[in-house]
Design a protein around this motif. Structure first.
Motif, PDB file in Angstrom:
ATOM      1  N   VAL A 168       0.846  -1.198   0.000  1.00 21.75           N
ATOM      2  CA  VAL A 168       0.000   0.000   0.000  1.00 21.75           C
ATOM      3  C   VAL A 168       0.879   1.245   0.000  1.00 21.75           C
ATOM      4  N   TYR A 169       0.520   2.223  -0.805  1.00 24.52           N
ATOM      5  CA  TYR A 169       1.298   3.454  -0.888  1.00 24.52           C
ATOM      6  C   TYR A 169       0.362   4.629  -1.193  1.00 24.52           C
ATOM      7  N   PRO A 170       0.757   5.840  -0.841  1.00 23.45           N
ATOM      8  CA  PRO A 170      -0.095   6.999  -1.104  1.00 23.45           C
ATOM      9  C   PRO A 170       0.089   7.526  -2.527  1.00 23.45           C
ATOM     10  N   ILE A 171      -0.990   8.023  -3.092  1.00 24.08           N
ATOM     11  CA  ILE A 171      -0.941   8.751  -4.364  1.00 24.08           C
ATOM     12  C   ILE A 171      -1.495  10.139  -4.085  1.00 24.08           C
ATOM     13  N   LYS A 172      -0.598  11.091  -3.954  1.00 21.59           N
ATOM     14  CA  LYS A 172      -1.000  12.436  -3.560  1.00 21.59           C
ATOM     15  C   LYS A 172      -1.765  13.138  -4.689  1.00 21.59           C
ATOM     16  N   GLY A 173      -2.853  13.764  -4.313  1.00 21.32           N
ATOM     17  CA  GLY A 173      -3.626  14.553  -5.256  1.00 21.32           C
ATOM     18  C   GLY A 173      -3.948  15.909  -4.665  1.00 21.32           C
ATOM     19  N   PRO A 190       3.890  18.788 -15.024  1.00 23.88           N
ATOM     20  CA  PRO A 190       4.616  17.572 -14.656  1.00 23.88           C
ATOM     21  C   PRO A 190       3.885  16.315 -15.115  1.00 23.88           C
ATOM     22  N   ASP A 191       4.638  15.227 -15.199  1.00 26.56           N
ATOM     23  CA  ASP A 191       4.046  13.952 -15.600  1.00 26.56           C
ATOM     24  C   ASP A 191       2.893  13.588 -14.674  1.00 26.56           C
ATOM     25  N   GLU A 192       1.877  12.944 -15.255  1.00 29.47           N
ATOM     26  CA  GLU A 192       0.710  12.444 -14.525  1.00 29.47           C
ATOM     27  C   GLU A 192      -0.156  13.573 -13.955  1.00 29.47           C
ATOM     28  N   GLU A 193       0.006  14.792 -14.422  1.00 28.02           N
ATOM     29  CA  GLU A 193      -0.869  15.879 -13.964  1.00 28.02           C
ATOM     30  C   GLU A 193      -1.994  16.061 -14.975  1.00 28.02           C
ATOM     31  N   ALA A 194      -3.204  15.867 -14.518  1.00 30.49           N
ATOM     32  CA  ALA A 194      -4.373  15.967 -15.382  1.00 30.49           C
ATOM     33  C   ALA A 194      -5.038  17.322 -15.187  1.00 30.49           C
ATOM     34  N   PHE A 195      -6.066  17.573 -15.969  1.00 34.73           N
ATOM     35  CA  PHE A 195      -6.879  18.768 -15.767  1.00 34.73           C
ATOM     36  C   PHE A 195      -8.345  18.368 -15.868  1.00 34.73           C
ATOM     37  N   TYR A 196      -9.078  18.612 -14.798  1.00 33.82           N
ATOM     38  CA  TYR A 196     -10.507  18.315 -14.834  1.00 33.82           C
ATOM     39  C   TYR A 196     -11.267  19.317 -13.977  1.00 33.82           C
ATOM     40  N   ILE A 197     -12.535  19.505 -14.341  1.00 36.71           N
ATOM     41  CA  ILE A 197     -13.460  20.353 -13.589  1.00 36.71           C
ATOM     42  C   ILE A 197     -14.735  19.553 -13.377  1.00 36.71           C
ATOM     43  N   PHE A 198     -15.141  19.414 -12.114  1.00 34.46           N
ATOM     44  CA  PHE A 198     -16.369  18.698 -11.790  1.00 34.46           C
ATOM     45  C   PHE A 198     -17.302  19.623 -11.015  1.00 34.46           C
ATOM     46  N   PRO A 199     -18.531  19.814 -11.488  1.00 33.56           N
ATOM     47  CA  PRO A 199     -19.485  20.628 -10.733  1.00 33.56           C
ATOM     48  C   PRO A 199     -20.009  19.884  -9.514  1.00 33.56           C
ATOM     49  N   ARG A 200     -20.537  20.631  -8.572  1.00 37.38           N
ATOM     50  CA  ARG A 200     -21.223  20.051  -7.420  1.00 37.38           C
ATOM     51  C   ARG A 200     -22.704  20.455  -7.485  1.00 37.38           C
ATOM     52  N   LYS A 201     -23.541  19.550  -7.032  1.00 37.84           N
ATOM     53  CA  LYS A 201     -24.980  19.764  -7.129  1.00 37.84           C
ATOM     54  C   LYS A 201     -25.422  21.011  -6.384  1.00 37.84           C
ATOM     55  N   VAL A 237       0.656  12.034  -7.684  1.00 43.85           N
ATOM     56  CA  VAL A 237       2.060  11.908  -7.296  1.00 43.85           C
ATOM     57  C   VAL A 237       2.215  10.693  -6.370  1.00 43.85           C
ATOM     58  N   PRO A 238       2.680   9.559  -6.896  1.00 46.60           N
ATOM     59  CA  PRO A 238       2.835   8.365  -6.047  1.00 46.60           C
ATOM     60  C   PRO A 238       3.913   8.552  -4.984  1.00 46.60           C
ATOM     61  N   ASN A 239       3.688   7.880  -3.842  1.00 51.08           N
ATOM     62  CA  ASN A 239       4.667   7.794  -2.742  1.00 51.08           C
ATOM     63  C   ASN A 239       5.041   9.146  -2.142  1.00 51.08           C
ATOM     64  N   ASP A 240       4.113  10.062  -2.150  1.00 52.01           N
ATOM     65  CA  ASP A 240       4.309  11.362  -1.491  1.00 52.01           C
ATOM     66  C   ASP A 240       3.293  11.468  -0.356  1.00 52.01           C
ATOM     67  N   HIS A 246     -10.371  -8.727   3.673  1.00 51.08           N
ATOM     68  CA  HIS A 246      -9.727  -7.456   3.363  1.00 51.08           C
ATOM     69  C   HIS A 246     -10.399  -6.818   2.151  1.00 51.08           C
ATOM     70  N   ASN A 247     -10.502  -5.486   2.175  1.00 56.17           N
ATOM     71  CA  ASN A 247     -11.102  -4.740   1.062  1.00 56.17           C
ATOM     72  C   ASN A 247     -10.493  -3.334   1.057  1.00 56.17           C
ATOM     73  N   TYR A 248      -9.385  -3.164   0.328  1.00 58.69           N
ATOM     74  CA  TYR A 248      -8.731  -1.854   0.294  1.00 58.69           C
ATOM     75  C   TYR A 248      -7.759  -1.790  -0.885  1.00 58.69           C
ATOM     76  N   GLY A 249      -7.272  -0.587  -1.166  1.00 56.24           N
ATOM     77  CA  GLY A 249      -6.237  -0.404  -2.174  1.00 56.24           C
ATOM     78  C   GLY A 249      -6.738  -0.036  -3.552  1.00 56.24           C
ATOM     79  N   CYS A 250      -7.844   0.712  -3.626  1.00 57.88           N
ATOM     80  CA  CYS A 250      -8.463   0.988  -4.929  1.00 57.88           C
ATOM     81  C   CYS A 250      -7.963   2.283  -5.575  1.00 57.88           C
ATOM     82  N   GLY A 251      -6.942   2.919  -4.991  1.00 58.56           N
ATOM     83  CA  GLY A 251      -6.411   4.130  -5.613  1.00 58.56           C
ATOM     84  C   GLY A 251      -7.459   5.226  -5.689  1.00 58.56           C
ATOM     85  N   GLY A 252      -7.645   5.783  -6.871  1.00 56.47           N
ATOM     86  CA  GLY A 252      -8.597   6.886  -7.039  1.00 56.47           C
ATOM     87  C   GLY A 252      -9.964   6.462  -7.524  1.00 56.47           C
ATOM     88  N   CYS A 253     -10.305   5.179  -7.379  1.00 57.52           N
ATOM     89  CA  CYS A 253     -11.576   4.667  -7.927  1.00 57.52           C
ATOM     90  C   CYS A 253     -12.589   4.296  -6.847  1.00 57.52           C
TER      91      CYS A 253
END
Length: 333
Positions: A191-196, A217-228, A239-242, A304-311
């Motif tokens: 298990v490791y952190p993926i900083k966002g 930087p690598d792996e940097e995305a761009f998204y906009i999500f509205p809230r209800k 950013v993995p392992n940060d 056990h039920n863990y480790g799904c990253g950003g999903c």
């Protein structure tokens, strides 16, 4: 009917507990962090919480499919859950989304509808979730069903059973997420952190927007999500392992530039109104999600039920179903 205690109250833990309750089991929850908390170790409050399949395996695709169908149902029938079916525009990804046969209203964008700086795109009906409201919604459904939710720091998995209020638990479900790396008796070093990092904004947008492969930087995305409830979020870094909670000023400046380039309509009513920059740690895991049974000496039956990253939000229902089936395999014995 079995006696089960769930460790962890993120979206995966809460969804798994609810699946078990709906199957007739007697469930309690113990967790270090609960809905309403803000802590770098508690991932769920920081999530973008949209539906967008990046699944590689057949099983992950099935979880995405189950999540899409379930969240669409909640959006239609449970307005208080703050789950929203919205148009999603996606640029610079493959010509069509994964699970193209599942999503609704899919349309490949013609060249004259692409935004400047992109080379392909598609749109479909997606899902976006206001995370704070949704976590509270799950908690309320659980408490209404008789689930006791307790706050505690559990240092070792052998201590989980002592928090069960309905006798002696037959199965412990470990949904500790990133903390599975530190949990005594588990200590999963895969298990490791993926900083966002995301920006919370007051500006309103009518659709979800995602542009892959943007500048930065690598792996940097761009998204906009509205809230209800209004406003929205802009992301996002990967950013993995940060483990740090440090805010990147460079990310904020790059994101402002991307808004002006890819979504100028967000600024039609005024400048970008950022009210907070926040950092969260996604629970990544080498080898993928861990959903499996284990009998631990001195502890007992554990699933056990863990480790799904950003999903977590879109996979939570499928993961809960698989976990519940494993719990029931233990109970049948």
């Amino acid at each position: 009917m079995g006696k089960v205690i769930v460790l962890g109250a993120g979206v995966v833990g809460l969804s798994t507990a609810l699946e078990l309750v709906q199957r007739g089991h007697e469930v309690d929850i113990v967790a270090r962090h609960l809905p309403g908390d803000i802590d770098i170790e508690y991932t769920s409050p920081f999530a973008g919480a949209n539906w967008s399949s990046f699944a590689e395996t057949d099983e992950e695709q099935e979880w995405d499919k189950l999540g899409y169908e379930k969240l669409l149902e909640i959006a239609k029938t449970e307005p208080g859950a703050s789950v929203w079916a919205k148009r999603s525009l996606n640029y610079n990804r493959e010509p069509a989304p994964r699970l193209a046969s599942v999503v609704k209203d899919l349309r490949i964008l013609p060249e004259n509808e692409l935004i400047p700086g992109t080379h392909c795109g598609f749109e479909y009906t997606s899902i976006v979730i206001s995370v704070g409201t949704y976590l509270a919604y799950l908690s309320q459904k659980l408490m209404a069903a008789g689930v006791v939710i307790r706050r505690a720091h559990v240092a070792h998995i052998k201590d989980v059973a002592s928090y069960y209020t309905k006798g002696t638990p037959e199965v412990i479900v470990n949904c500790s997420g990133l903390l599975a790396r530190k949990l005594g008796g588990v200590e999963d070093k895969a298990v490791y952190p993926i900083k966002g990092q995301i920006l919370l904004i007051r500006n309103n947008c009518s659709t979800l927007l995602s542009v892959s492969g943007t500048e930065g930087p690598d792996e940097e995305a761009f998204y906009i999500f509205p809230r209800k409830e209004g406003g929205g979020i802009i992301g996002g870094s990967y950013v993995p392992n940060d483990w740090s909670a440090d805010i990147s000023e460079g990310f904020i400046e790059r994101t402002k530039q991307k808004v002006a380039k890819y979504c100028p309509e967000l600024l039609e009513e005024g400048p970008l109104d950022i009210y907070k920059a926040v950092v969260g740690l996604r629970p990544g895991r080498e080898g993928g999600v861990r959903i499996e049974k284990e009998t631990i000496p001195g502890v007992g039956n554990v699933v056990h039920n863990y480790g799904c990253g950003g999903c977590g939000y879109q996979n939570s229902h499928g993961m809960a179903i698989k976990t519940a089936k494993l719990v029931e395999e233990f109970l049948k014995k």
